[in-house]
Design a protein around this motif. Sequence first.
Motif, mmCIF file in Angstrom:
data_model
loop_
_atom_site.group_PDB
_atom_site.id
_atom_site.type_symbol
_atom_site.label_atom_id
_atom_site.label_comp_id
_atom_site.label_asym_id
_atom_site.label_seq_id
_atom_site.Cartn_x
_atom_site.Cartn_y
_atom_site.Cartn_z
ATOM 1 N N LYS A 126 0.823 -1.207 0.000
ATOM 2 C CA LYS A 126 0.000 0.000 0.000
ATOM 3 C C LYS A 126 0.861 1.263 0.000
ATOM 4 O O LYS A 126 0.510 2.268 -0.632
ATOM 5 N N LEU A 127 1.982 1.211 0.705
ATOM 6 C CA LEU A 127 2.888 2.359 0.719
ATOM 7 C C LEU A 127 3.410 2.656 -0.683
ATOM 8 O O LEU A 127 3.507 3.817 -1.094
ATOM 9 N N LYS A 128 3.747 1.614 -1.414
ATOM 10 C CA LYS A 128 4.253 1.801 -2.770
ATOM 11 C C LYS A 128 3.162 2.328 -3.703
ATOM 12 O O LYS A 128 3.442 3.038 -4.670
ATOM 13 N N GLU A 129 1.900 1.988 -3.418
ATOM 14 C CA GLU A 129 0.796 2.544 -4.205
ATOM 15 C C GLU A 129 0.647 4.041 -3.932
ATOM 16 O O GLU A 129 0.344 4.815 -4.844
ATOM 17 N N ILE A 130 0.864 4.437 -2.695
ATOM 18 C CA ILE A 130 0.754 5.852 -2.330
ATOM 19 C C ILE A 130 1.850 6.674 -2.996
ATOM 20 O O ILE A 130 1.654 7.853 -3.317
ATOM 21 N N THR A 131 3.008 6.063 -3.231
ATOM 22 C CA THR A 131 4.109 6.808 -3.854
ATOM 23 C C THR A 131 3.724 7.358 -5.225
ATOM 24 O O THR A 131 4.240 8.405 -5.633
ATOM 25 N N ALA A 132 2.826 6.689 -5.923
ATOM 26 C CA ALA A 132 2.404 7.181 -7.247
ATOM 27 C C ALA A 132 1.710 8.535 -7.118
ATOM 28 O O ALA A 132 1.972 9.464 -7.904
ATOM 29 N N ASP A 133 0.830 8.669 -6.126
ATOM 30 C CA ASP A 133 0.137 9.941 -5.913
ATOM 31 C C ASP A 133 1.099 11.010 -5.405
ATOM 32 O O ASP A 133 0.982 12.184 -5.774
ATOM 33 N N VAL A 134 2.049 10.619 -4.567
ATOM 34 C CA VAL A 134 3.014 11.587 -4.049
ATOM 35 C C VAL A 134 3.889 12.129 -5.178
ATOM 36 O O VAL A 134 4.184 13.329 -5.241
ATOM 37 N N LEU B 69 -3.354 2.352 7.005
ATOM 38 C CA LEU B 69 -2.040 1.756 7.245
ATOM 39 C C LEU B 69 -1.698 1.770 8.735
ATOM 40 O O LEU B 69 -1.139 0.809 9.268
ATOM 41 N N VAL B 70 -2.032 2.867 9.393
ATOM 42 C CA VAL B 70 -1.754 2.983 10.827
ATOM 43 C C VAL B 70 -2.526 1.920 11.605
ATOM 44 O O VAL B 70 -2.002 1.307 12.541
ATOM 45 N N ALA B 71 -3.773 1.687 11.212
ATOM 46 C CA ALA B 71 -4.592 0.680 11.897
ATOM 47 C C ALA B 71 -3.980 -0.715 11.744
ATOM 48 O O ALA B 71 -3.884 -1.483 12.723
ATOM 49 N N TYR B 72 -3.538 -1.047 10.546
ATOM 50 C CA TYR B 72 -2.910 -2.352 10.322
ATOM 51 C C TYR B 72 -1.566 -2.442 11.058
ATOM 52 O O TYR B 72 -1.186 -3.507 11.557
ATOM 53 N N ASP B 73 -0.850 -1.325 11.111
ATOM 54 C CA ASP B 73 0.430 -1.332 11.817
ATOM 55 C C ASP B 73 0.223 -1.519 13.316
ATOM 56 O O ASP B 73 1.025 -2.194 13.976
ATOM 57 N N ASP C 204 8.033 1.813 10.678
ATOM 58 C CA ASP C 204 8.537 3.180 10.849
ATOM 59 C C ASP C 204 8.067 4.093 9.726
ATOM 60 O O ASP C 204 7.735 5.268 9.953
ATOM 61 N N LEU C 205 8.031 3.578 8.507
ATOM 62 C CA LEU C 205 7.608 4.399 7.369
ATOM 63 C C LEU C 205 6.115 4.712 7.442
ATOM 64 O O LEU C 205 5.690 5.803 7.052
ATOM 65 N N VAL C 206 5.332 3.776 7.952
ATOM 66 C CA VAL C 206 3.903 4.041 8.150
ATOM 67 C C VAL C 206 3.724 5.203 9.122
ATOM 68 O O VAL C 206 2.917 6.110 8.891
ATOM 69 N N ARG C 207 4.487 5.200 10.198
ATOM 70 C CA ARG C 207 4.403 6.283 11.184
ATOM 71 C C ARG C 207 4.887 7.597 10.595
ATOM 72 O O ARG C 207 4.330 8.662 10.864
ATOM 73 N N PHE C 208 5.912 7.546 9.765
ATOM 74 C CA PHE C 208 6.409 8.755 9.108
ATOM 75 C C PHE C 208 5.344 9.318 8.154
ATOM 76 O O PHE C 208 5.139 10.543 8.084
ATOM 77 N N ALA C 209 4.683 8.428 7.425
ATOM 78 C CA ALA C 209 3.638 8.867 6.499
ATOM 79 C C ALA C 209 2.498 9.554 7.234
ATOM 80 O O ALA C 209 1.942 10.556 6.757
ATOM 81 N N ASP C 210 2.167 9.041 8.417
ATOM 82 C CA ASP C 210 1.056 9.607 9.184
ATOM 83 C C ASP C 210 1.447 10.912 9.868
ATOM 84 O O ASP C 210 0.691 11.885 9.842
ATOM 85 N N GLN C 211 2.619 10.949 10.460
ATOM 86 C CA GLN C 211 3.004 12.087 11.287
ATOM 87 C C GLN C 211 3.683 13.214 10.507
ATOM 88 O O GLN C 211 3.597 14.383 10.916
ATOM 89 N N ASP C 212 4.343 12.907 9.400
ATOM 90 C CA ASP C 212 5.091 13.920 8.665
ATOM 91 C C ASP C 212 4.535 14.170 7.259
ATOM 92 O O ASP C 212 4.239 15.308 6.902
ATOM 93 N N LEU C 213 4.415 13.089 6.497
ATOM 94 C CA LEU C 213 3.961 13.256 5.109
ATOM 95 C C LEU C 213 2.551 13.825 5.041
ATOM 96 O O LEU C 213 2.306 14.819 4.348
ATOM 97 N N LEU C 214 1.616 13.211 5.746
ATOM 98 C CA LEU C 214 0.227 13.658 5.693
ATOM 99 C C LEU C 214 0.074 15.064 6.274
ATOM 100 O O LEU C 214 -0.696 15.878 5.748
#
Length: 308
Positions: A82-90, A291-295, A190-200
């Motif tokens: 799912k993270l790699k799918e999000i990279t397309a939009d980013v 992603l956070v919920a699954y993590d 860690d990348l899931v947490r980064f996506a939630d806390q920094d990227l988003l």
Amino acid sequence: MQIRTLVTLSFLSACIAAPLAHAADTAPPVQAIPAPVAATAPDQAAAIAALAKENALLQEKIKTLESCSISSTDLAVRNSKKLKEITADVRAQRQSMAEFESYVKWMSGHVAGYSKYIQASSVAARFVKFFPIPYAGQASLFTKFVSDSAVSLGAASVSINKYLGTSQQFLSRADALDPNKPTYNQEVSDLVRFADQDLLKGMTEVQDRLTTTSQLSASSLSFLESVNHYVGSGDEALSKAKSFLKSDEKAEKSFLAESTTSLRNKAQVFNGKLQLFDATVKKTAPQIKALVAYDDLARTLDPRFAKK
């Protein structure tokens, strides 16, 4: 003597026999305890068959549960995908950032360039009851409009540049995820947490800043159209503010017309790209929260890999 002894024994026998006879008359009859009825052979066979059937069903359920079991690694693989799918939009967002930055810089110079028209409008607004421009009739707010616009546009530029750095870091880390590495689960978490806390966070901040820029563009366009109208109308009130305008009225009209057309066209393109950006934010935000919920579940199943 023998006769007396016989009489005495007879009397004692009568005394003892009377109470015994009375007790026998009053005591309740003793109920007989029925003997247990032994189960028949057919009943035993039915009970055994029922237990065997129930046991078979339980065994089947156990096999089903075992086949549906999930591990923290399974969740990490799922989140990595799912993270790699999000990279397309980013990446699509990053392509628009340069154009957003260019527009914000252009708007900064544009707003500063027509400060003299704001001064002229302030003077004109003192003489007319209705002047259809932002903050009409409130001379002190025209200068504030320019200064606030400069602050807002500066903040938008800062947010864009910050998000460019954050999004690049996210992309680099997502591209580096390798399921063969022993630290794979940890890196995904860690990348899931980064996506939630920094990227988003950076993404939504840019969205807010660009939305404000769009609103500022609409106000600026309304302002230019109004001033352009009054310059061409020969309004007496505006003629009293001639000292703020160029001496060449034709050049002034041409400049205003070109500025108005340029802002309208650029704002239209900007708003179109902003709509696309908004669409990616609305799509990506719930994906990251999922992603956070699954993590969280992965950390519950195997808290060792998630320790900091």
